[in-house]
Write an enzyme that holds these catalytic residues in place. Structure first.
Site, PDB file in Angstrom:
ATOM      1  N   GLY A  61       0.809  -1.218   0.000  1.00  0.00           N
ATOM      2  CA  GLY A  61       0.000   0.000   0.000  1.00  0.00           C
ATOM      3  C   GLY A  61       0.834   1.256   0.000  1.00  0.00           C
ATOM      4  O   GLY A  61       0.588   2.185  -0.784  1.00  0.00           O
ATOM      5  N   GLU A  62       1.822   1.299   0.873  1.00  0.00           N
ATOM      6  CA  GLU A  62       2.692   2.471   0.947  1.00  0.00           C
ATOM      7  C   GLU A  62       3.534   2.627  -0.314  1.00  0.00           C
ATOM      8  O   GLU A  62       3.787   3.749  -0.764  1.00  0.00           O
ATOM      9  CB  GLU A  62       3.610   2.369   2.170  1.00  0.00           C
ATOM     10  CG  GLU A  62       2.909   2.447   3.512  1.00  0.00           C
ATOM     11  CD  GLU A  62       2.338   1.105   3.975  1.00  0.00           C
ATOM     12  OE1 GLU A  62       1.766   1.048   5.074  1.00  0.00           O
ATOM     13  OE2 GLU A  62       2.473   0.110   3.219  1.00  0.00           O
ATOM     14  N   THR A  63       3.930   1.501  -0.907  1.00  0.00           N
ATOM     15  CA  THR A  63       4.712   1.554  -2.145  1.00  0.00           C
ATOM     16  C   THR A  63       3.889   2.160  -3.272  1.00  0.00           C
ATOM     17  O   THR A  63       4.366   3.022  -4.019  1.00  0.00           O
ATOM     18  CB  THR A  63       5.191   0.145  -2.540  1.00  0.00           C
ATOM     19  OG1 THR A  63       6.027  -0.374  -1.494  1.00  0.00           O
ATOM     20  CG2 THR A  63       5.968   0.184  -3.846  1.00  0.00           C
ATOM     21  N   ALA A  66       3.534   5.767  -2.879  1.00  0.00           N
ATOM     22  CA  ALA A  66       4.783   6.493  -3.128  1.00  0.00           C
ATOM     23  C   ALA A  66       5.129   6.624  -4.606  1.00  0.00           C
ATOM     24  O   ALA A  66       6.032   7.389  -4.953  1.00  0.00           O
ATOM     25  CB  ALA A  66       5.929   5.788  -2.404  1.00  0.00           C
TER      26      ALA A  66
END
Length: 205
Positions: A61-63, A66
């Site tokens: 999710g964070e990737t 980003a």
């Protein structure tokens, strides 16, 4: 406080390694590349020539969140080498699928003083960009001591998490004071970070 935190982390390492082995029964990738989690990896020679930017995203999710930032960094800072770290194998797979060799990917070091300092000595980042709520005492302390600028991007903090962090308000104040920019997802997130000790002049929504 950070000393006590680090001591506890070292004491818990046997259990953390055991947990990794247990998780590896379902996902074998958890037992692979373990040395990277101690800040030991190949390919660091390139950072002696090119300046570096370090982007840390925990998992998938964070990737994904980003991606626009990383693409903008690749376009606007072509002289820099981008290091993208994750903590999960699924995040690792996503980084490699999205960016290939355009970025340098390794697992983030565990938040142990030795591992973090070893990692920083090898990549020498000018900027550390953390996604969402990745606040680790040693990572922030040693990055700041290495004259690295630190940005918390797409920052979020639920009311429940804020109450939990509030039990360690002094440690939170120290960590938040080391941020150069805190870019929150929403005003409510920004307000919670400020109540925990973030400098409101460094907080934006």
């Amino acid at each position: 406080m950070r000393f006590l935190y680090s001591t506890l982390f070292y004491c818990l390492m046997p259990f953390i390694l055991l947990r990794m082995q247990i998780r590896a029964r379902r996902a074998p990738a958890y037992r692979q590349r373990l040395l990277e989690r101690f800040g030991i990896f190949k390919g660091a020679d390139q950072f002696q020539v090119n300046p570096a930017i370090w982007v840390h995203a925990v998992s998938v999710g964070e990737t994904i969140a980003a991606v626009p930032v990383i693409e903008a960094l690749l376009e606007n800072y072509p002289q820099h080498r981008l290091i993208v770290t994750t903590t999960t194998p699924t995040g690792s797979e996503r980084v490699q699928a999205l960016f290939g060799d355009r970025v340098f990917h390794v697992y983030a070091p565990w938040d142990l003083p030795g591992a973090v300092q070893r990692f920083l000595r090898r990549i020498k980042p000018e900027l550390l960009l953390l996604m969402e709520t990745e606040l680790w005492p040693n990572m922030l302390h040693y990055a700041k001591r290495a004259d690295c600028q630190i940005v918390l991007a797409n920052a979020r903090l639920s009311a429940r998490s804020a109450r939990g962090y509030g039990r360690f308000k002094h440690l939170m104040q120290v960590m938040l004071s080391q941020l150069d920019v805190l870019a929150a997802q929403a005003q409510a997130d920004a307000d919670r970070f400020i109540r925990l000790g973030a400098d409101k002049t460094k907080v934006t929504v």
